[in-house]
Write an enzyme that holds these catalytic residues in place. Sequence first.
Site, PDB file in Angstrom:
ATOM      1  N   HIS A  63     -58.174  26.878 -44.029  1.00 15.01           N
ATOM      2  CA  HIS A  63     -58.360  25.420 -44.021  1.00 15.01           C
ATOM      3  C   HIS A  63     -57.249  24.796 -43.182  1.00 15.01           C
ATOM      4  O   HIS A  63     -56.423  25.513 -42.594  1.00 15.01           O
ATOM      5  CB  HIS A  63     -58.383  24.880 -45.455  1.00 15.01           C
ATOM      6  CG  HIS A  63     -57.227  25.334 -46.297  1.00 15.01           C
ATOM      7  ND1 HIS A  63     -55.929  24.940 -46.065  1.00 15.01           N
ATOM      8  CD2 HIS A  63     -57.168  26.191 -47.351  1.00 15.01           C
ATOM      9  CE1 HIS A  63     -55.123  25.498 -46.960  1.00 15.01           C
ATOM     10  NE2 HIS A  63     -55.845  26.276 -47.744  1.00 15.01           N
ATOM     11  N   HIS A  67     -53.594  26.078 -43.481  1.00 16.44           N
ATOM     12  CA  HIS A  67     -53.268  27.275 -42.696  1.00 16.44           C
ATOM     13  C   HIS A  67     -53.095  26.911 -41.211  1.00 16.44           C
ATOM     14  O   HIS A  67     -52.172  27.385 -40.557  1.00 16.44           O
ATOM     15  CB  HIS A  67     -54.401  28.314 -42.806  1.00 16.44           C
ATOM     16  CG  HIS A  67     -54.653  28.809 -44.200  1.00 16.44           C
ATOM     17  ND1 HIS A  67     -55.806  28.496 -44.899  1.00 16.44           N
ATOM     18  CD2 HIS A  67     -53.918  29.587 -45.024  1.00 16.44           C
ATOM     19  CE1 HIS A  67     -55.762  29.083 -46.079  1.00 16.44           C
ATOM     20  NE2 HIS A  67     -54.637  29.733 -46.192  1.00 16.44           N
ATOM     21  N   GLN A 114     -50.915  41.337 -55.692  1.00 20.24           N
ATOM     22  CA  GLN A 114     -50.362  40.081 -56.194  1.00 20.24           C
ATOM     23  C   GLN A 114     -51.295  39.387 -57.184  1.00 20.24           C
ATOM     24  O   GLN A 114     -50.991  38.312 -57.684  1.00 20.24           O
ATOM     25  CB  GLN A 114     -49.981  39.153 -55.040  1.00 20.24           C
ATOM     26  CG  GLN A 114     -51.142  38.535 -54.288  1.00 20.24           C
ATOM     27  CD  GLN A 114     -50.660  37.783 -53.063  1.00 20.24           C
ATOM     28  OE1 GLN A 114     -50.160  38.369 -52.093  1.00 20.24           O
ATOM     29  NE2 GLN A 114     -50.778  36.460 -53.083  1.00 20.24           N
ATOM     30  N   LYS A 133     -46.629  24.346 -50.039  1.00 21.43           N
ATOM     31  CA  LYS A 133     -47.604  24.363 -51.144  1.00 21.43           C
ATOM     32  C   LYS A 133     -47.230  25.441 -52.180  1.00 21.43           C
ATOM     33  O   LYS A 133     -47.371  25.238 -53.374  1.00 21.43           O
ATOM     34  CB  LYS A 133     -48.991  24.643 -50.554  1.00 21.43           C
ATOM     35  CG  LYS A 133     -50.041  25.110 -51.515  1.00 21.43           C
ATOM     36  CD  LYS A 133     -50.679  23.939 -52.203  1.00 21.43           C
ATOM     37  CE  LYS A 133     -51.480  24.314 -53.430  1.00 21.43           C
ATOM     38  NZ  LYS A 133     -52.249  25.533 -53.333  1.00 21.43           N
ATOM     39  N   ASP A 134     -46.766  26.602 -51.682  1.00 19.05           N
ATOM     40  CA  ASP A 134     -46.337  27.682 -52.568  1.00 19.05           C
ATOM     41  C   ASP A 134     -44.806  27.736 -52.543  1.00 19.05           C
ATOM     42  O   ASP A 134     -44.208  28.625 -51.932  1.00 19.05           O
ATOM     43  CB  ASP A 134     -46.954  29.008 -52.114  1.00 19.05           C
ATOM     44  CG  ASP A 134     -48.471  28.960 -52.186  1.00 19.05           C
ATOM     45  OD1 ASP A 134     -49.021  29.147 -53.268  1.00 19.05           O
ATOM     46  OD2 ASP A 134     -49.111  28.688 -51.140  1.00 19.05           O
ATOM     47  N   GLN A 167     -42.933  30.855 -53.631  1.00 22.03           N
ATOM     48  CA  GLN A 167     -43.148  31.938 -52.670  1.00 22.03           C
ATOM     49  C   GLN A 167     -42.144  31.820 -51.518  1.00 22.03           C
ATOM     50  O   GLN A 167     -41.558  32.814 -51.083  1.00 22.03           O
ATOM     51  CB  GLN A 167     -44.582  31.866 -52.149  1.00 22.03           C
ATOM     52  CG  GLN A 167     -44.903  32.860 -51.060  1.00 22.03           C
ATOM     53  CD  GLN A 167     -46.392  32.929 -50.786  1.00 22.03           C
ATOM     54  OE1 GLN A 167     -47.128  33.608 -51.484  1.00 22.03           O
ATOM     55  NE2 GLN A 167     -46.846  32.211 -49.775  1.00 22.03           N
TER      56      GLN A 167
HETATM   57  P1  AMP Z   1     -52.965  31.719 -48.760  1.00 25.36           P
HETATM   58  O1  AMP Z   1     -54.054  32.048 -47.800  1.00 25.36           O
HETATM   59  O2  AMP Z   1     -53.386  30.805 -49.868  1.00 25.36           O
HETATM   60  O3  AMP Z   1     -52.180  32.914 -49.227  1.00 25.36           O
HETATM   61  O4  AMP Z   1     -51.920  30.851 -47.931  1.00 25.36           O
HETATM   62  C1  AMP Z   1     -51.365  31.307 -46.733  1.00 25.36           C
HETATM   63  C2  AMP Z   1     -50.248  30.386 -46.313  1.00 25.36           C
HETATM   64  O5  AMP Z   1     -50.763  29.056 -46.173  1.00 25.36           O
HETATM   65  C3  AMP Z   1     -49.126  30.304 -47.364  1.00 25.36           C
HETATM   66  O6  AMP Z   1     -47.872  30.234 -46.693  1.00 25.36           O
HETATM   67  C4  AMP Z   1     -49.440  29.005 -48.075  1.00 25.36           C
HETATM   68  O7  AMP Z   1     -48.310  28.407 -48.645  1.00 25.36           O
HETATM   69  C5  AMP Z   1     -49.987  28.174 -46.935  1.00 25.36           C
HETATM   70  N1  AMP Z   1     -50.808  27.056 -47.439  1.00 25.36           N
HETATM   71  C6  AMP Z   1     -51.814  27.115 -48.347  1.00 25.36           C
HETATM   72  N2  AMP Z   1     -52.301  25.875 -48.602  1.00 25.36           N
HETATM   73  C7  AMP Z   1     -51.557  25.023 -47.844  1.00 25.36           C
HETATM   74  C8  AMP Z   1     -51.564  23.603 -47.671  1.00 25.36           C
HETATM   75  N3  AMP Z   1     -52.419  22.812 -48.326  1.00 25.36           N
HETATM   76  N4  AMP Z   1     -50.676  23.062 -46.825  1.00 25.36           N
HETATM   77  C9  AMP Z   1     -49.788  23.855 -46.139  1.00 25.36           C
HETATM   78  N5  AMP Z   1     -49.742  25.190 -46.245  1.00 25.36           N
HETATM   79  C10 AMP Z   1     -50.610  25.773 -47.096  1.00 25.36           C
END
Ligand code: AMP
Length: 279
Positions: A31, A34, A58, A146-147, A150
């Site tokens: 989205h 990312h 995880q 967001k995380d 992490q």
């Molecule tokens: P994920 O695919 O959920 O593991 O996320 C991959 C990366 O995208 C991680 O570094 C997340 O923190 C980041 N991420 C997920 N959602 C958002 C968001 N709404 N805004 C900014 N970064 C995000």
Amino acid sequence: MKTVETIQELRAARAQMQGKLGLVPTMGYLHEGHLSLVEIAHKNSDFVAVSIFVNPSQFGPTGDLDAYPRDLPRDLELLEGAGVDLVWLPSSKIMYPEGFQSWIDVEEITQHLEGAKRPGHFRGVATVVAKLFNATQADMAVFGQKDAQQVAVIKQMVADLNMPIEILVGPTIREKDGLAKSSRNAYLSESEREAATVLNRALLKAEEAFKQGERNGDRLRKIMRDKIKSEKLARLEYVSCAHPRKLNELVQIEKSALLSMAVFMGKTRLIDNLVLEKE
Ligand code: AMP
């Protein structure tokens, strides 16, 4: 855009990219959150690689690994449009071949927040991220605020283990109504989707109190808890007002704090956070 799967293919592709490589690790179902990280990677490096890997280690035993949303054709289209140079799509077998037995435990900051509720989660995250760094030989990697925990865990690991990589952090990208974008939002029913704005509303309400001079951790946690409880569809797992780096709960805020929470909307677990900073 080159797409690779094996470590050998990845190494060969990396060897062709003479210059600074920025990596954006993801679990796919991409989205704008990312894509905002891809943009940051572009601005800070010569080449951009994105990994898509839904990391089994995880997820907890009752986690949503099998149900995790996937749409590879769409992801690749988005990444192509974003000018990504290299996409790495490792399989679980490549990441965790038979006999795999080396794990990374970041000990203290994983005792709080998400780590306390999801035992083993950050062991899986730290290990897979270390593998992604080693395999890609990236010079820089971008993660989302967001995380928040992490980010803290990865920065700690990189410092502790002297990993030669720079970590950048992108702000949380939100829907118009304030809901933080997340692949898991796809699970929400229409009514849950509407109710899900309560996470951001609770954070903003506590932020408002902080701006009015509230510095007491308990009172800020109560503001957020009460707000979440006012939403019938929401089931609170935790609210936190914590030290921004150590992540322990604060009695009193000195300079800054990380407000964060996890909330169930039906079966979907959502997280959100906001950093308070004294002006
Ligand atoms: P994920 O695919 O959920 O593991 O996320 C991959 C990366 O995208 C991680 O570094 C997340 O923190 C980041 N991420 C997920 N959602 C958002 C968001 N709404 N805004 C900014 N970064 C995000």
